[in-house]
Design a protein around this motif. Structure first.
Motif, PDB file in Angstrom:
ATOM      1  N   VAL A   1      73.324  37.051  34.824  1.00 46.59           N
ATOM      2  CA  VAL A   1      73.741  37.932  35.782  1.00 46.59           C
ATOM      3  C   VAL A   1      73.334  39.147  34.891  1.00 46.59           C
ATOM      4  CG1 VAL A   1      75.353  36.919  37.219  1.00 46.59           C
ATOM      5  CG2 VAL A   1      76.172  37.656  35.427  1.00 46.59           C
ATOM      6  N   GLY A   2      73.523  40.118  36.331  1.00 51.03           N
ATOM      7  CA  GLY A   2      72.947  41.613  35.357  1.00 51.03           C
ATOM      8  C   GLY A   2      73.194  42.947  36.198  1.00 51.03           C
ATOM      9  N   GLY A   3      73.291  43.676  35.824  1.00 53.87           N
ATOM     10  CA  GLY A   3      72.668  45.218  36.875  1.00 53.87           C
ATOM     11  C   GLY A   3      72.886  46.232  36.293  1.00 53.87           C
ATOM     12  N   ASN A   4      72.265  47.187  36.869  1.00 53.01           N
ATOM     13  CA  ASN A   4      71.399  48.335  37.023  1.00 53.01           C
ATOM     14  C   ASN A   4      71.539  49.460  37.541  1.00 53.01           C
ATOM     15  OD1 ASN A   4      68.872  49.484  38.064  1.00 53.01           O
ATOM     16  ND2 ASN A   4      68.325  49.466  35.689  1.00 53.01           N
ATOM     17  N   PHE A   5      72.475  50.728  36.955  1.00 53.78           N
ATOM     18  CA  PHE A   5      72.347  52.185  38.439  1.00 53.78           C
ATOM     19  C   PHE A   5      71.489  52.619  38.579  1.00 53.78           C
ATOM     20  CE2 PHE A   5      74.475  56.122  38.843  1.00 53.78           C
ATOM     21  CZ  PHE A   5      75.044  55.528  40.194  1.00 53.78           C
ATOM     22  N   GLN A   6      70.763  53.815  39.123  1.00 57.18           N
ATOM     23  CA  GLN A   6      70.186  54.572  38.683  1.00 57.18           C
ATOM     24  C   GLN A   6      69.892  55.377  40.247  1.00 57.18           C
ATOM     25  OE1 GLN A   6      66.420  52.331  39.357  1.00 57.18           O
ATOM     26  NE2 GLN A   6      65.758  53.205  37.017  1.00 57.18           N
ATOM     27  N   ILE A   7      69.679  56.948  39.845  1.00 56.16           N
ATOM     28  CA  ILE A   7      69.404  57.526  41.190  1.00 56.16           C
ATOM     29  C   ILE A   7      67.616  57.439  41.352  1.00 56.16           C
ATOM     30  CG2 ILE A   7      70.350  60.076  42.383  1.00 56.16           C
ATOM     31  CD1 ILE A   7      72.197  60.270  40.230  1.00 56.16           C
ATOM     32  N   PRO A   8      67.310  57.200  42.321  1.00 53.31           N
ATOM     33  CA  PRO A   8      65.706  56.602  42.152  1.00 53.31           C
ATOM     34  C   PRO A   8      65.644  57.647  43.320  1.00 53.31           C
ATOM     35  CG  PRO A   8      67.158  54.801  43.582  1.00 53.31           C
ATOM     36  CD  PRO A   8      68.183  55.514  43.170  1.00 53.31           C
TER      37      PRO A   8
ATOM     38  N   ILE B   1      70.397  62.880  48.478  1.00 57.61           N
ATOM     39  CA  ILE B   1      70.226  62.012  47.483  1.00 57.61           C
ATOM     40  C   ILE B   1      70.692  60.736  47.452  1.00 57.61           C
ATOM     41  CG2 ILE B   1      72.865  62.859  46.835  1.00 57.61           C
ATOM     42  CD1 ILE B   1      71.490  63.244  43.835  1.00 57.61           C
ATOM     43  N   SER B   2      70.179  59.802  46.573  1.00 53.68           N
ATOM     44  CA  SER B   2      70.852  58.608  46.637  1.00 53.68           C
ATOM     45  C   SER B   2      70.798  57.991  45.880  1.00 53.68           C
ATOM     46  CB  SER B   2      69.253  58.013  48.150  1.00 53.68           C
ATOM     47  OG  SER B   2      69.049  58.013  49.224  1.00 53.68           O
ATOM     48  N   PRO B   3      71.859  57.645  45.799  1.00 59.87           N
ATOM     49  CA  PRO B   3      72.206  56.451  44.713  1.00 59.87           C
ATOM     50  C   PRO B   3      72.006  54.950  44.472  1.00 59.87           C
ATOM     51  CG  PRO B   3      74.215  57.445  45.096  1.00 59.87           C
ATOM     52  CD  PRO B   3      73.149  57.921  45.761  1.00 59.87           C
ATOM     53  N   VAL B   4      71.701  54.064  43.757  1.00 58.75           N
ATOM     54  CA  VAL B   4      71.632  52.676  44.107  1.00 58.75           C
ATOM     55  C   VAL B   4      72.354  51.924  42.812  1.00 58.75           C
ATOM     56  CG1 VAL B   4      69.453  53.147  43.044  1.00 58.75           C
ATOM     57  CG2 VAL B   4      70.510  50.867  44.864  1.00 58.75           C
ATOM     58  N   LEU B   5      73.480  50.588  42.840  1.00 58.77           N
ATOM     59  CA  LEU B   5      73.922  49.980  42.616  1.00 58.77           C
ATOM     60  C   LEU B   5      72.823  49.025  42.265  1.00 58.77           C
ATOM     61  CD1 LEU B   5      75.597  49.022  40.091  1.00 58.77           C
ATOM     62  CD2 LEU B   5      76.928  48.147  41.173  1.00 58.77           C
ATOM     63  N   ARG B   6      72.267  47.796  41.235  1.00 59.39           N
ATOM     64  CA  ARG B   6      71.744  47.052  41.764  1.00 59.39           C
ATOM     65  C   ARG B   6      72.365  45.619  40.876  1.00 59.39           C
ATOM     66  NH1 ARG B   6      67.233  50.600  40.796  1.00 59.39           N
ATOM     67  NH2 ARG B   6      66.007  50.429  42.475  1.00 59.39           N
ATOM     68  N   LEU B   7      72.447  44.639  41.386  1.00 58.94           N
ATOM     69  CA  LEU B   7      73.330  43.490  40.683  1.00 58.94           C
ATOM     70  C   LEU B   7      72.561  42.131  41.136  1.00 58.94           C
ATOM     71  CD1 LEU B   7      77.055  43.738  42.180  1.00 58.94           C
ATOM     72  CD2 LEU B   7      76.063  44.454  39.643  1.00 58.94           C
TER      73      LEU B   7
ATOM     74  N   PHE C   1      61.471  47.688  38.284  1.00 57.14           N
ATOM     75  CA  PHE C   1      60.807  46.784  37.997  1.00 57.14           C
ATOM     76  C   PHE C   1      62.333  45.746  36.959  1.00 57.14           C
ATOM     77  CE2 PHE C   1      57.303  49.798  36.786  1.00 57.14           C
ATOM     78  CZ  PHE C   1      56.450  49.375  37.671  1.00 57.14           C
ATOM     79  N   TYR C   2      62.947  46.204  38.072  1.00 57.67           N
ATOM     80  CA  TYR C   2      64.626  45.515  37.261  1.00 57.67           C
ATOM     81  C   TYR C   2      63.888  43.555  37.155  1.00 57.67           C
ATOM     82  CZ  TYR C   2      69.933  44.100  36.593  1.00 57.67           C
ATOM     83  OH  TYR C   2      70.300  43.070  36.416  1.00 57.67           O
ATOM     84  N   ASN C   3      64.460  43.158  36.459  1.00 55.27           N
ATOM     85  CA  ASN C   3      64.375  41.717  36.556  1.00 55.27           C
ATOM     86  C   ASN C   3      64.898  41.018  34.831  1.00 55.27           C
ATOM     87  OD1 ASN C   3      64.330  39.485  38.051  1.00 55.27           O
ATOM     88  ND2 ASN C   3      61.589  39.441  37.333  1.00 55.27           N
ATOM     89  N   ASN C   4      64.682  39.900  35.248  1.00 55.53           N
ATOM     90  CA  ASN C   4      65.721  39.013  34.133  1.00 55.53           C
ATOM     91  C   ASN C   4      64.704  38.201  34.554  1.00 55.53           C
ATOM     92  OD1 ASN C   4      67.672  37.361  32.982  1.00 55.53           O
ATOM     93  ND2 ASN C   4      67.633  38.113  31.528  1.00 55.53           N
TER      94      ASN C   4
END
Length: 519
Positions: A100-107, A79-85, A140-143
């Motif tokens: 700036v922003g952040g996003n957490f998923q288990i992709p 299993i692989s969780p990921v934190l994006r900043l 698709f995480y973006n800002n």
């Protein structure tokens, strides 16, 4: 507030207005967005730049090259969780903006069931493995966040949102004149932004000497024949979320520890959400502000298949091949646009300190998108027991992307997105070093530009570490930095592109952890 619900074709006026010198129509950008993948997968393969065509024995093989399942000699799960900043930069009207922003998923998660062919003792078929995984192939995480000020030009016009909304009421010779209110309503209803501006009094009705009507800006100055808005501050925040996730069912087999073959069924689930919040504040004494909030939601599902093979001619070399078929995705789209204006004084009604609200909800008829096929080749050379170097070359035929609809989603004008795109070659390289139970990795990926009229610079670098214990437990951690330019666009300005374009770039750091165990 009045809400209007439609089941019409895609609202053309909802599409971003892109710079004519780097023109990327909205549905071309969507076709690229939905076709591009970074592969996703485990921290190990992400740490190698995504290069995995000629490697195996990893949970990512289920989704990438199912032939890699043939390398398994035990069952396994991971299993692989990921934190994006994210760090997001933009430039508009001379202003540099940073967000700036952040996003957490288990992709990514999955398991492999390995079976040794003991009953075929005289056969060179040694083993096979069944794999099931959920894998987010693209996030698709973006800002995009920008602000700037537009000012009157030499003609005394500030090309703000109101000027854009006024366009359908203009002709080559000036203002169109109308005999009835119904004629005005017909024109206003032809454009989503024009309709909202008309209903919230940014566009107002004026009587002419010919006993007809015309529509003009709310800030028209009858004394001078000009307009009161000298400048307007514009600011907007655009967030995109979700991604393309696949449910992959795969099988791979091992022939004589030399040839590994595999096949996979890839069930694609697409979810895309874009939220835009735009505010314009003019410097006149009539209007305090106008807010425009939009939400676009696109969802779909489709299927493809992947075939792969890996050949080991000598112990220190693997060569691999994988093919993913075109993916046919059935899409559903909903567009929700809401506007609010707050007037200090409304010159048409005489009301003071009053706000107006209006909303449009458009449920687009279903349509389909064909995502392009992909062909990948790769090679890995092993440096004894101390590690390896690997590289992949991926071909993606973006020109084959196609939209279609039997329900009138595009009002008979289906976007020919393939005409705006190129075929591309993407390069991924990585290296892994080993010392006892410890692993260290580095990787790089370069993604070729799919656009004909826009230079998309997209690349990533990665590095990671891992531990592989003798009892089968493993843990890997990877850092990846993805950098890319966003297509240029204009902030709701009119068609003559008098406003500066918004140019933006995104740097997204992801921290991915994979935990698993061989059974």
């Amino acid at each position: 507030m009045k809400t209007s619900v439609y089941i019409f074709a895609v609202l053309a006026s909802v599409m971003m207005a892109f710079d004519s010198s780097a023109q990327v129509p909205l549905y071309t950008a969507d076709a690229v967005r939905f076709s591009q993948t970074d592969g996703g997968g485990s921290a190990r393969f992400v740490g190698l730049g995504g290069a995995n065509v000629s490697l195996g024995g990893d949970i990512s093989s289920i989704s990438a090259n199912p032939a890699g399942l043939g390398f398994y000699n035990r069952s396994s799960w991971a299993i692989s969780p990921v934190l994006r900043l994210g760090q997001f930069n933009s430039t508009y009207e001379g202003n540099n903006n940073y967000n700036v922003g952040g996003n957490f998923q288990i992709p990514n998660m999955g398991f492999v069931l390995q079976n040794r062919f003991e009953e075929y003792a005289d056969s060179k078929w040694i083993s096979g493995a069944f794999g099931l995984a959920i894998n987010q192939k693209q996030s698709f995480y973006n800002n995009i966040n920008y602000n700037g000020t537009v000012s009157q030009n030499e003609n005394g016009i500030a090309y703000d949102f109101t000027e854009n909304a006024l366009t359908p009421f203009l002709s080559e010779n000036g203002f169109r004149e109308f005999n009835t209110r119904n004629e005005i309503d017909d024109v206003a209803n032809s454009n989503a932004y024009t309709y909202l501006a008309y209903q919230t009094y940014l566009l107002q009705t004026f009587n002419t000497e010919n006993n007809t009507f015309l529509i003009d800006r709310y800030d028209f100055d009858g004394d001078t024949g000009g307009y009161l808005t000298q400048s307007a501050d514009q600011r907007e925040n655009i967030d995109t979320y979700s991604g393309i996730t696949t449910l992959d069912v795969s099988y791979g087999a091992n022939y004589n520890d030399k040839i590994y073959i595999g096949a996979a069924l890839n069930v694609n689930f697409l979810n895309y959400r874009m939220v835009r919040s735009f505010r314009e504040t003019p410097d006149n004494s009539f209007l305090n502000y106008m807010d425009l909030n939009e939400e676009t939601m696109i969802s779909g599902a489709g299927a493809a298949f992947t075939l792969g093979a890996i050949y080991k001619p000598i112990n220190i070399l693997n060569v691999g091949f994988s093919y993913t078929s075109p993916t046919f995705i059935s899409m559903n789209e909903t567009q929700d646009i809401a506007m609010e204006t707050f007037f200090f004084f409304n010159p048409e009604t005489g009301e003071e300190n009053i706000s107006y609200e209006e909303e449009i909800i458009n449920e687009v008829p279903s349509y389909s998108l064909r995502l392009p096929q992909k062909v990948s080749v790769g090679a890995t050379t092993f440096i004894s027991k101390y590690g390896f170097i690997t590289a992949d070359l991926e071909y993606v035929d973006y020109t084959s992307a196609r939209y279609s609809s039997t329900n009138g989603a595009f009002d008979g004008d289906v976007p020919e997105v393939g005409n705006n795109l190129n075929s591309t070659f993407n390069l991924k390289v990585g290296a892994e070093g080993r010392l006892n139970i410890f692993r260290a990795r580095v990787g790089y990926a370069y993604f070729d530009n799919p656009y004909k009229n826009f230079n998309l610079n997209r690349q990533s670098i990665s590095a990671g570490i891992g531990i592989m214990k003798k009892d089968g437990f493993f843990i890997d951690a990877t850092y990846r930095l993805s950098s890319f330019d966003n297509p240029d666009f204009v902030a709701y300005s009119s068609s003559d592109m008098s406003s500066d374009v918004i140019r933006s770039e995104s740097d997204i750091s992801s921290f991915r952890l994979t935990i698993g165990k061989s059974l």
